[in-house]
Design an enzyme around this catalytic site. Structure first.
Site, PDB file in Angstrom:
ATOM      1  N   CYS A   1       2.141   1.707  -1.202  1.00 35.93           N
ATOM      2  CA  CYS A   1       0.737   1.396  -0.952  1.00 35.93           C
ATOM      3  C   CYS A   1       0.601   0.879   0.470  1.00 35.93           C
ATOM      4  CB  CYS A   1       0.221   0.368  -1.954  1.00 35.93           C
ATOM      5  SG  CYS A   1       1.079  -1.215  -1.911  1.00 35.93           S
TER       6      CYS A   1
ATOM      7  N   CYS B   1       2.051  -0.668   5.757  1.00 42.37           N
ATOM      8  CA  CYS B   1       3.323  -0.896   5.065  1.00 42.37           C
ATOM      9  C   CYS B   1       4.166   0.374   4.947  1.00 42.37           C
ATOM     10  CB  CYS B   1       3.074  -1.466   3.679  1.00 42.37           C
ATOM     11  SG  CYS B   1       2.312  -3.086   3.688  1.00 42.37           S
TER      12      CYS B   1
ATOM     13  N   HIS C   1       9.860  -7.897   1.998  1.00 41.42           N
ATOM     14  CA  HIS C   1       9.048  -6.796   2.511  1.00 41.42           C
ATOM     15  C   HIS C   1       8.847  -6.949   4.018  1.00 41.42           C
ATOM     16  CE1 HIS C   1       6.043  -3.830   3.044  1.00 41.42           C
ATOM     17  NE2 HIS C   1       4.987  -4.449   2.528  1.00 41.42           N
TER      18      HIS C   1
END
Length: 387
Positions: free
Chosen positions: A373, A89, A343
């Site tokens: 994260c 990510c 996202h």
């Protein structure tokens, strides 16, 4: 050592799964922000030394080095190379780190950093799922070293989010109250026009999107409470997880010499870059020690930070971080986060930085801190200083 300056930052609107950007080829999403960045900065594209993009699940339309493909699809000069990276990510946040490191070292003058992801076309974990046909059902099975160290423990972000909620004793109600606040903040930001400057609307004649599709204005605590948890005995529901999304974002990073040579006006400088690992089973907790390290290395305290963008992969990520890091809640994700805004995995790091830069400029803040994260129990933290 040379400074690394952010000259400009731009993003697409973030599209919902199967929404306004779902039918757009990933290279065209990337090309859109690259062309917008060149237009906004007025830079000669041939002067760019490299293009660094983040992208996960690099198969199909996202295979073959999407950074290079996006640049070429934008009609930009063939002499400029591109490279695609995967730090899960945090991929496009790491792209900013690599770009900044290149110009700070003196080896490059102008580097584009960004990312792209079309999750409507290439589903989450698609690359891992494809491996099953080659005898690899996941990235870990069959590794003697992994099994010796971690056994057969579940490696999943969903499981990790549950572990965090239990470890920090965060109730389902707290998670849902946080998610509702994210939607309300995002809707307020949209209605106030706060995203208009950072967004380059997309319209190719067939697909068009001008605003973020994610914020749910009609969501309530009552409707969230009716959702089933992802784990029958857990606390996480779809409402307290980030949305599956499509989008792209890009920033131009420049050295001091390049700023002078090209007559550029930087908007911020990269003040500190940190990357740190933590427990890969808990997985999502690394932003906590990474933030502490970044602040200590930068010689700053929590009180020095005017705005925070910490990715809302799941609500417990941010709530656990807030319990450990003493930054006022109103400074954290002030315009909503991934629960409301989505996202698009490989693009989110650059999207967050674009949003944080514009927020600092709008509010007059000096320092912004971005934390992400990441799969494997990692975290990137970036501190920028508005100029």
């Amino acid at each position: 050592m040379s400074q690394a300056y952010i000259v400009d930052a731009v993003r697409t609107p973030v599209g919902r799964r199967k929404g306004g950007l779902a039918g757009v080829h990933s290279a065209d999403l990337g090309a859109h922000v690259l062309n917008a960045l060149m237009d906004r900065t007025g830079i000669d594209p041939a002067a760019v030394d490299d293009v660094v993009f983040g992208c996960l699940d690099q198969i199909g339309s996202q295979s073959g080095d999407i950074a290079r493909t996006s640049w070429l699809a934008a009609g930009l000069p063939e002499n400029v190379p591109g490279v695609t990276i995967d730090r899960q990510c945090g991929s496009s946040q790491q792209a900013v780190h690599f770009a900044a490191q290149a110009v700070m070292s003196g080896l490059s003058g102008l580097v584009v950093a960004g990312g792209v992801q079309n999750m409507s076309q290439i589903p989450l974990t698609a690359a891992a799922l494809v491996g099953d046909q080659f005898g690899h059902p996941d990235p870990y099975s069959g590794s003697r070293g992994w099994r010796k160290r971690y056994g057969d423990q579940t490696v999943s972000q969903f499981h990790a989010a549950e572990l965090m909620a239990r470890h920090w004793d965060i109730s389902r109600q707290e998670l849902e109250e946080f998610a509702l606040a994210s939607h309300r903040r995002a809707a307020h930001a949209v209605d106030s026009g706060w995203f208009e400057r950072e967004i380059e609307p997309y319209d190719d004649g067939e697909h068009a999107l001008a605003v973020d599709e994610g914020p749910r204005r009609d969501t309530t605590l009552e409707s969230m409470a009716r959702l089933k948890t992802l784990d029958p005995t857990g606390r996480i529901t779809a409402a307290t997880a980030s949305q599956i999304s499509d989008g792209a974002a890009a920033l131009l990073i420049a050295s001091e010499e390049a700023v002078r040579e090209h007559g550029l006006t930087p908007r911020a400088r990269v003040h500190r870059m940190t990357v740190l690992g933590d427990d890969p089973i808990m997985m999502l907790s690394a932003p906590i020690p990474a933030t502490r390290k970044a602040l200590a290395d930068a010689g700053l305290t929590e009180d020095d930070i005017d705005a925070v963008e910490i990715n809302e992969a799941f609500a417990p990520v941010v709530l656990a971080w807030q319990r450990e890091i003493a930054i006022a809640p109103e400074r954290v994700n002030p315009v909503g986060g991934a629960i409301a805004l989505g996202h698009p995995l490989g693009a989110t790091g650059a999207r967050l930085m674009t949003t944080m830069l514009h927020h600092l400029e709008r509010t007059g803040g000096r320092y912004g801190l971005q934390a992400m994260c990441e799969g494997g129990g990692q975290a990137n933290v970036t501190i920028i200083e508005r100029l």
